[in-house]
Enzyme design. Sequence first.
Site, mmCIF file in Angstrom:
data_model
loop_
_atom_site.group_PDB
_atom_site.id
_atom_site.type_symbol
_atom_site.label_atom_id
_atom_site.label_comp_id
_atom_site.label_asym_id
_atom_site.label_seq_id
_atom_site.Cartn_x
_atom_site.Cartn_y
_atom_site.Cartn_z
ATOM 1 C CE LYS A 193 37.345 52.138 39.972
ATOM 2 N NZ LYS A 193 38.632 51.959 39.269
ATOM 3 C CG ASP A 245 40.872 46.476 34.786
ATOM 4 O OD1 ASP A 245 39.696 46.695 35.144
ATOM 5 O OD2 ASP A 245 41.873 46.764 35.474
ATOM 6 C CE1 TYR A 270 36.887 33.640 57.156
ATOM 7 C CE2 TYR A 270 36.520 34.273 59.444
ATOM 8 C CZ TYR A 270 37.298 34.308 58.292
ATOM 9 O OH TYR A 270 38.467 35.011 58.276
ATOM 10 C CB THR A 311 35.338 48.080 40.309
ATOM 11 O OG1 THR A 311 34.744 49.108 39.497
ATOM 12 C CG2 THR A 311 36.851 48.146 40.215
ATOM 13 N NE ARG A 333 34.889 51.950 48.024
ATOM 14 C CZ ARG A 333 35.291 52.733 47.007
ATOM 15 N NH1 ARG A 333 36.365 52.440 46.333
ATOM 16 N NH2 ARG A 333 34.620 53.816 46.696
ATOM 17 C CD GLU A 371 38.762 30.492 54.713
ATOM 18 O OE1 GLU A 371 39.768 31.196 54.642
ATOM 19 O OE2 GLU A 371 38.678 29.480 55.424
#
Length: 421
Positions: A235, A206, A60, A232, A241, A62
């Site tokens: 791609k 984008d 974790y 992203t 991903r 954060e």
Amino acid sequence: MNEPGFRLGFELLGEVDPEIAATINEEEKRQQENLIMIASENLVSRAVLQAQGSVLTNKYAEGYAGARYYGGCTFVDRAEELAIKRAKEIFSAEHVNVQPHSGTSANMAVYLAFLQPGDKILGMDLSHGGHLTHGSKVNISGIYYQAFSYGVNRETGLIDLGNVRKIARETKPRLIIAGASSYPRFIDFEGFAAIAKEVGALFLVDMAHTAGLVAAGVHPNPVLYADLVTATTHKTFRGPRGGMIFCRSEYAAAIDKAVFPGLQGGPLMHIIAAKAVAFKEAQLPGFVKYQEKVVANARALAEGLAAEGFKLLTGGTDTHLVLVDLRSNAISGKEAEALLESVHITVNKNVIPYDPKGANDPSGIRLGTPTLTSRGMETGQMLEIAALIAETINYRNDKKRLEKVRSRVAELCSAFKVYYF
Ligand SMILES: *Cc1c(COP(=O)(O)O)cnc(C)c1O
């Protein structure tokens, strides 16, 4: 074990969960035994796969490096810092956030950072090649914000900046979005930026689809023109991903706050490490060659399809993808997708601008070259595949011919292996 999945070291998974192990094996085989031409897909390297499958998933973290809400973050901090340093170098960016879980999350973070519910946004029409997250009625971007759209010219298939300017002047959006999921040409980022400036809008690009091309310098870099750029990593970029957001320093704090705590909790540190690996790979000389081949292959595919009599939107491509208008072939996009799948060529049905049919059975198909190029294919194979696609569609009732296509596809698949076979 000679089953493909086990070549990736899945022996333990096979013992613990034979059903999932078998499913992964089947998927590996599918990827090997089909010519995958989904424009948004690619094959990551084994190094990226290893980082994704690492113990970093246990952590974790954060917050951001040096300012986490958990102890024990020394090493994940290092991974995230490496990812950030490399991404900034590759895209000439002042700031990057590598935590978005996906391209969609990256866009949502931008909206959360700069928009109030009800604010106006202007993006490309989904049915003309835009993305769900650019203001579609069924997406949060069209539910929480007042969305307007621009499209492409009916004759040329190209974005008409004069029309974008007209709509922008009329609607006075807070945010203008450029970038698409199925648009085969370069977008005039500088022209969009001027329109945004004129109407006092923020400008978001984008580049989900084209980030890999941009990284290699075979596509204009929107980071130089836009206030904000989302992408992203999976791609054309050929990484794990996920998503990322680039911006100028003045917007850095707002973006970071929107991603966490605004939108997400714990970052996926194994994925961030895998992003760092993909960034490292993007800085190796082979990456530029790869992306050049992706584009050369798309051009060859377009030429081959045009020579077979197919009608291409905009007449060709500048990028990794080709859009085929099937209206003169007496077959729908859905039928073509299923037919090509039956000969092990994987494409997706796609709406074309001003499509007389609906999104469920549209008039086009979209084809891309990133995955086949990752397998080592070149322009000669693209020309042959264009001919195989034509043969499949033109002789769809001739079982013998389809069988011949299928066996040639099988030969191509075994000559150009997916890396783990
Ligand atoms: C693919 C895509 C996205 C969304 O990415 P996900 O990771 O699937 O959420 C956003 N914008 C555009 C233009 C895309 O093509």
